[in-house]
Design a protein around this motif. Structure first.
Motif, PDB file in Angstrom:
ATOM      1  N   LEU A 127       0.832  -1.206   0.000  1.00 23.17           N
ATOM      2  CA  LEU A 127       0.000   0.000   0.000  1.00 23.17           C
ATOM      3  C   LEU A 127       0.867   1.258   0.000  1.00 23.17           C
ATOM      4  O   LEU A 127       0.589   2.219  -0.729  1.00 23.17           O
ATOM      5  CB  LEU A 127      -0.918   0.010   1.220  1.00 23.17           C
ATOM      6  CG  LEU A 127      -2.159  -0.835   1.145  1.00 23.17           C
ATOM      7  CD1 LEU A 127      -2.827  -0.930   2.508  1.00 23.17           C
ATOM      8  CD2 LEU A 127      -3.131  -0.264   0.133  1.00 23.17           C
ATOM      9  N   THR A 128       1.916   1.248   0.791  1.00 24.62           N
ATOM     10  CA  THR A 128       2.818   2.400   0.852  1.00 24.62           C
ATOM     11  C   THR A 128       3.485   2.640  -0.495  1.00 24.62           C
ATOM     12  O   THR A 128       3.562   3.785  -0.969  1.00 24.62           O
ATOM     13  CB  THR A 128       3.882   2.173   1.944  1.00 24.62           C
ATOM     14  OG1 THR A 128       3.223   1.962   3.194  1.00 24.62           O
ATOM     15  CG2 THR A 128       4.815   3.362   2.058  1.00 24.62           C
ATOM     16  N   ARG A 129       3.941   1.573  -1.141  1.00 25.10           N
ATOM     17  CA  ARG A 129       4.572   1.721  -2.457  1.00 25.10           C
ATOM     18  C   ARG A 129       3.574   2.226  -3.495  1.00 25.10           C
ATOM     19  O   ARG A 129       3.919   3.039  -4.364  1.00 25.10           O
ATOM     20  CB  ARG A 129       5.180   0.398  -2.909  1.00 25.10           C
ATOM     21  CG  ARG A 129       6.503   0.104  -2.218  1.00 25.10           C
ATOM     22  CD  ARG A 129       7.218  -1.053  -2.876  1.00 25.10           C
ATOM     23  NE  ARG A 129       6.447  -2.281  -2.737  1.00 25.10           N
ATOM     24  CZ  ARG A 129       6.780  -3.298  -1.960  1.00 25.10           C
ATOM     25  NH1 ARG A 129       7.882  -3.245  -1.245  1.00 25.10           N
ATOM     26  NH2 ARG A 129       6.034  -4.368  -1.885  1.00 25.10           N
ATOM     27  N   THR A 130       2.347   1.768  -3.417  1.00 22.42           N
ATOM     28  CA  THR A 130       1.314   2.223  -4.352  1.00 22.42           C
ATOM     29  C   THR A 130       1.058   3.713  -4.169  1.00 22.42           C
ATOM     30  O   THR A 130       0.958   4.459  -5.147  1.00 22.42           O
ATOM     31  CB  THR A 130       0.006   1.427  -4.151  1.00 22.42           C
ATOM     32  OG1 THR A 130       0.283   0.048  -4.328  1.00 22.42           O
ATOM     33  CG2 THR A 130      -1.062   1.865  -5.113  1.00 22.42           C
ATOM     34  N   ILE A 131       0.965   4.156  -2.927  1.00 25.85           N
ATOM     35  CA  ILE A 131       0.733   5.580  -2.655  1.00 25.85           C
ATOM     36  C   ILE A 131       1.925   6.391  -3.141  1.00 25.85           C
ATOM     37  O   ILE A 131       1.765   7.476  -3.736  1.00 25.85           O
ATOM     38  CB  ILE A 131       0.483   5.802  -1.150  1.00 25.85           C
ATOM     39  CG1 ILE A 131      -0.885   5.217  -0.790  1.00 25.85           C
ATOM     40  CG2 ILE A 131       0.543   7.280  -0.797  1.00 25.85           C
ATOM     41  CD1 ILE A 131      -1.166   5.155   0.694  1.00 25.85           C
ATOM     42  N   ASP A 132       3.140   5.890  -2.915  1.00 21.70           N
ATOM     43  CA  ASP A 132       4.345   6.601  -3.372  1.00 21.70           C
ATOM     44  C   ASP A 132       4.359   6.726  -4.899  1.00 21.70           C
ATOM     45  O   ASP A 132       4.791   7.745  -5.440  1.00 21.70           O
ATOM     46  CB  ASP A 132       5.619   5.885  -2.899  1.00 21.70           C
ATOM     47  CG  ASP A 132       5.839   6.054  -1.410  1.00 21.70           C
ATOM     48  OD1 ASP A 132       5.220   6.962  -0.805  1.00 21.70           O
ATOM     49  OD2 ASP A 132       6.624   5.264  -0.838  1.00 21.70           O
TER      50      ASP A 132
END
Length: 135
Positions: A127-132
């Motif tokens: 999720l963090t990578r997707t948001i980034d």
């Protein structure tokens, strides 16, 4: 299935395994708990029964603790004629808790809990990578 659902499913697994660990700890703590007299039963081992439950909001199955029940197996018996809980033949009824089995259950529950933690961590990282990537 989105990543939030995988986190919720893993959380339900962690909750169920946490309950299982608590029951195993209670079993181990009472492995030597016997009655004060021959008519009083010793501690009876507890078992955790799991079930899957369909969560309509997530459209996925989650694990739940269906119930905590007593192990119906026979009590162990040991010859101790001087013990206050000894019967007429001199035998004392001991709990049906076997320490080795409880330790194996604890290890299995611990590993299952860790596996669910890994699912949560990986989902959070994705999720963090997707948001980034969307920034």
């Amino acid at each position: 299935m989105d990543l939030y659902h995988s986190i919720n499913i893993a959380a339900s697994g962690m909750k169920a395994q946490g309950t299982r660990l608590r029951i195993v700890a209670e079993n181990l703590a009472n492995a030597d708990s016997i009655g004060d007299n021959p008519n009083q039963a010793p501690f009876r081992r507890q078992l955790t029964i799991f079930a899957d439950e369909h969560d309509k909001a997530m459209d996925a199955n989650r694990v739940i603790v269906k119930k905590i029940t007593e192990d119906p197996s026979e009590f162990r018996r040991e010859y101790q004629p001087n013990h206050p809980a000894a019967d007429a033949q001199g035998f004392v009824r001991l709990p049906n808790v076997h320490t080795l089995i409880e330790l194996m259950d604890m290890r299995e529950a611990s590993r299952s809990y860790e596996a669910n933690v890994n699912v949560m961590e990986n989902s959070r990282a994705m999720l963090t990578r997707t948001i980034d990537m969307l920034r």
